[in-house]
Write a protein that holds these residues in place. Structure first.
Motif, short mmCIF file in Angstrom:
data_model
loop_
_atom_site.label_atom_id
_atom_site.label_comp_id
_atom_site.label_asym_id
_atom_site.label_seq_id
_atom_site.Cartn_x
_atom_site.Cartn_y
_atom_site.Cartn_z
N GLY A 1 62.31 17.03 5.01
CA GLY A 1 60.94 17.08 5.51
C GLY A 1 60.45 18.51 5.68
N MET A 2 61.33 19.38 6.19
CA MET A 2 60.96 20.78 6.40
C MET A 2 60.71 21.49 5.07
SD MET A 2 60.41 23.08 8.77
CE MET A 2 61.25 22.48 10.25
N ASP A 3 61.57 21.23 4.11
CA ASP A 3 61.43 21.86 2.81
C ASP A 3 60.12 21.44 2.13
OD1 ASP A 3 62.63 23.50 0.65
OD2 ASP A 3 62.67 21.60 -0.44
N SER A 4 59.79 20.16 2.24
CA SER A 4 58.53 19.69 1.66
C SER A 4 57.34 20.30 2.38
CB SER A 4 58.47 18.16 1.74
OG SER A 4 59.50 17.56 0.98
N ALA A 5 57.46 20.44 3.71
CA ALA A 5 56.37 21.03 4.49
C ALA A 5 56.17 22.50 4.11
CB ALA A 5 56.67 20.90 5.98
N ILE A 6 57.25 23.21 3.85
CA ILE A 6 57.14 24.62 3.44
C ILE A 6 56.39 24.73 2.12
CG2 ILE A 6 58.47 26.60 2.63
CD1 ILE A 6 60.55 25.95 4.75
N ALA B 1 52.37 13.73 7.50
CA ALA B 1 53.11 12.61 6.92
C ALA B 1 54.57 12.98 6.69
CB ALA B 1 52.46 12.18 5.60
N TYR B 2 54.81 14.20 6.22
CA TYR B 2 56.19 14.65 6.03
C TYR B 2 56.94 14.64 7.36
CZ TYR B 2 55.04 16.39 1.32
OH TYR B 2 54.67 16.49 0.00
N ALA B 3 56.32 15.19 8.38
CA ALA B 3 56.98 15.29 9.68
C ALA B 3 57.24 13.90 10.27
CB ALA B 3 56.14 16.12 10.64
N ASP B 4 56.25 13.02 10.21
CA ASP B 4 56.41 11.68 10.78
C ASP B 4 57.44 10.86 10.00
OD1 ASP B 4 54.54 12.27 12.69
OD2 ASP B 4 52.89 11.23 11.68
N ASN C 1 63.96 11.72 14.92
CA ASN C 1 63.03 12.57 14.20
C ASN C 1 63.00 13.92 14.90
OD1 ASN C 1 60.70 13.91 13.13
ND2 ASN C 1 59.90 11.93 12.46
N MET C 2 63.37 14.96 14.20
CA MET C 2 63.42 16.30 14.79
C MET C 2 62.16 17.11 14.50
SD MET C 2 67.34 17.44 13.98
CE MET C 2 68.42 16.21 13.25
N LEU C 3 61.31 16.61 13.61
CA LEU C 3 60.13 17.38 13.22
C LEU C 3 58.87 16.94 13.94
CD1 LEU C 3 60.68 17.69 9.35
CD2 LEU C 3 61.60 19.09 11.22
N SER C 4 58.76 15.66 14.24
CA SER C 4 57.61 15.13 14.95
C SER C 4 58.10 14.43 16.21
CB SER C 4 56.84 14.14 14.06
OG SER C 4 55.69 13.65 14.73
N VAL C 5 57.87 15.07 17.36
CA VAL C 5 58.42 14.56 18.62
C VAL C 5 57.30 14.34 19.64
CG1 VAL C 5 60.59 15.78 18.20
CG2 VAL C 5 58.83 16.88 19.56
N SER C 6 57.67 13.76 20.75
CA SER C 6 56.72 13.54 21.84
C SER C 6 57.44 13.85 23.14
CB SER C 6 56.21 12.10 21.84
OG SER C 6 55.29 11.88 22.90
N THR C 7 57.19 15.04 23.66
CA THR C 7 57.87 15.50 24.87
C THR C 7 56.96 15.30 26.07
OG1 THR C 7 58.96 17.20 23.51
CG2 THR C 7 59.12 17.43 25.91
N ALA C 8 57.38 14.45 26.98
CA ALA C 8 56.56 14.17 28.16
C ALA C 8 56.35 15.43 28.99
CB ALA C 8 57.20 13.07 29.01
N SER C 9 57.41 16.19 29.16
CA SER C 9 57.33 17.46 29.90
C SER C 9 58.54 18.31 29.55
CB SER C 9 57.29 17.21 31.41
OG SER C 9 58.47 16.57 31.85
N GLY C 10 58.41 19.61 29.75
CA GLY C 10 59.52 20.50 29.46
C GLY C 10 59.73 20.70 27.97
N THR C 11 60.99 20.80 27.58
CA THR C 11 61.31 21.06 26.18
C THR C 11 61.94 19.82 25.55
OG1 THR C 11 63.49 21.92 26.82
CG2 THR C 11 61.70 23.51 26.63
N ALA C 12 61.85 19.74 24.24
CA ALA C 12 62.43 18.62 23.52
C ALA C 12 63.95 18.65 23.63
CB ALA C 12 62.01 18.67 22.06
N ALA C 13 64.56 17.48 23.79
CA ALA C 13 66.01 17.40 23.94
C ALA C 13 66.71 17.74 22.62
CB ALA C 13 66.42 16.00 24.39
N ASP C 14 67.85 18.41 22.74
CA ASP C 14 68.64 18.72 21.56
C ASP C 14 69.21 17.43 20.96
OD1 ASP C 14 68.15 21.35 22.13
OD2 ASP C 14 70.19 21.82 22.79
N VAL C 15 69.41 17.44 19.66
CA VAL C 15 70.12 16.35 19.00
C VAL C 15 71.60 16.74 18.97
CG1 VAL C 15 70.51 15.16 16.81
CG2 VAL C 15 68.18 15.58 17.60
#
Length: 328
Positions: free
Chosen positions: A80-85, A122-125, A133-147
């Protein structure tokens, strides 16, 4: 002394035959199971070590599966990242081409830019694997959790077990964050200063067609060179190019991090496979039967058994000779 009450020779032959039969049974068990230590009574220490190591190997087999799953997640994010670039490079080209164009041409170019922006989303989703999904996230507060990807099952010298993981920092690679109150937005939906392209927490929408104001910000996800019948000035397009270039650098860094994570996972998979093979060999040396040796031993014991039966028969026959002493 000849005695009809106690036949010492027969007792000795019987004892020897019983011992031979016990050894023969042990050998036959080893041949049928393939193990010289198949239960705790065979060798308690070796059986305990082998049982523990087999358990560890089963855990490592699960780790190997987890690494495969983690590799797929990282591969999906990288794709997804490569396509987005590739797509953001096309946006950069459109902005460059629009510099100095007429308003009518900028309006047409905006249609193309909007299509590319939609494609980025679309690529991110779509970069989702097994619910991650590491590219399109929804963080309620703070920072996104690590995978966290399970990478190793460890047992210390004291017997304590622990799990190691390979962590992917989603906060530094996310492209979009639709959460209510994240610490920072994603690479593409973050507000960026038009002057430097640096991200900022304070968004300030520019007035299209006017000279750039101090503190004007743009977002790659929503920037427009034509909106509401007004086209952006060339100076504003230059600022948009600054923003896109800065985002491209961040995306390149993010792709590098994903590539490094994938490399770490591949190395760990190779190591885990080799370690499992080494443990199998070690356990085999402790408990496996030497079939060549056991085969030879089986033949020898079978001969001993036959001789023991013959010796017992001879010993039992000696009692019959006493009767001849009383015949007239």
């Amino acid at each position: 002394m000849a005695s009809i009450m106690t036949n010492s020779a027969a007792l000795t032959a019987l004892q020897s035959l019983n011992n031979t039969q016990n050894q023969l049974q042990t050998t036959q068990t080893r041949i049928s199971t393939g193990y010289r230590v198949s239960q705790a009574s065979d060798n308690a220490a070796y059986w305990s070590i082998a049982t523990t190591m087999r358990s560890d190997n089963q855990a490592m087999s699960t780790v190997s599966d987890a690494l495969g799953l983690g590799a797929s997640k990282v591969d999906t994010a990288y794709t997804g990242m490569d396509s987005a670039i590739t797509t953001i490079n096309q946006i950069q080209q459109k902005l460059t081409a629009s510099y100095g164009q007429t308003d009518a041409s900028k309006e047409k170019t905006q249609v193309e830019i909007k299509a590319l922006q939609d494609q980025l989303k679309a690529y991110a989703d779509g970069a989702t694997f097994s619910g991650t999904n590491m590219l399109s996230v929804s963080t309620a507060s703070g920072t996104a959790a690590d995978v966290k990807i399970v990478s190793a099952f460890n047992r210390s010298a004291t017997g304590a077990v622990s799990i190691s993981t390979i962590d992917v920092n989603v906060e530094s690679i996310k492209l979009y964050d639709s959460g209510a109150a994240p610490t920072s937005k994603g690479i593409l939906d973050a507000a960026r200063l038009g002057t430097t392209g640096a991200t900022t927490a304070t968004a300030q929408n520019p007035t299209l067609g006017a000279a750039p104001a101090a503190g004007d910000t743009y977002s790659v996800a929503s920037m427009a060179i034509f909106s509401g019948g007004t086209a952006a000035s060339d100076a504003q397009i230059q600022q948009m190019m600054n923003v896109v270039d800065a985002a491209l650098k961040d995306m390149t860094n993010a792709a590098t991090k994903l590539g490094a994570a994938k490399s770490s996972i591949d190395l760990q998979k190779t190591f885990t496979s080799s370690l499992m093979d080494s443990i199998d060999r070690g356990v085999g040396q402790l408990v496996d039967a030497d079939m060549n040796k056991e085969s030879t031993r089986l033949q020898a014991l079978q001969v001993q058994q036959q001789l023991g039966v013959q010796a017992l028969s001879i010993a039992n026959g000696s009692s019959q000779s006493i009767l001849s002493l009383f015949r007239g």
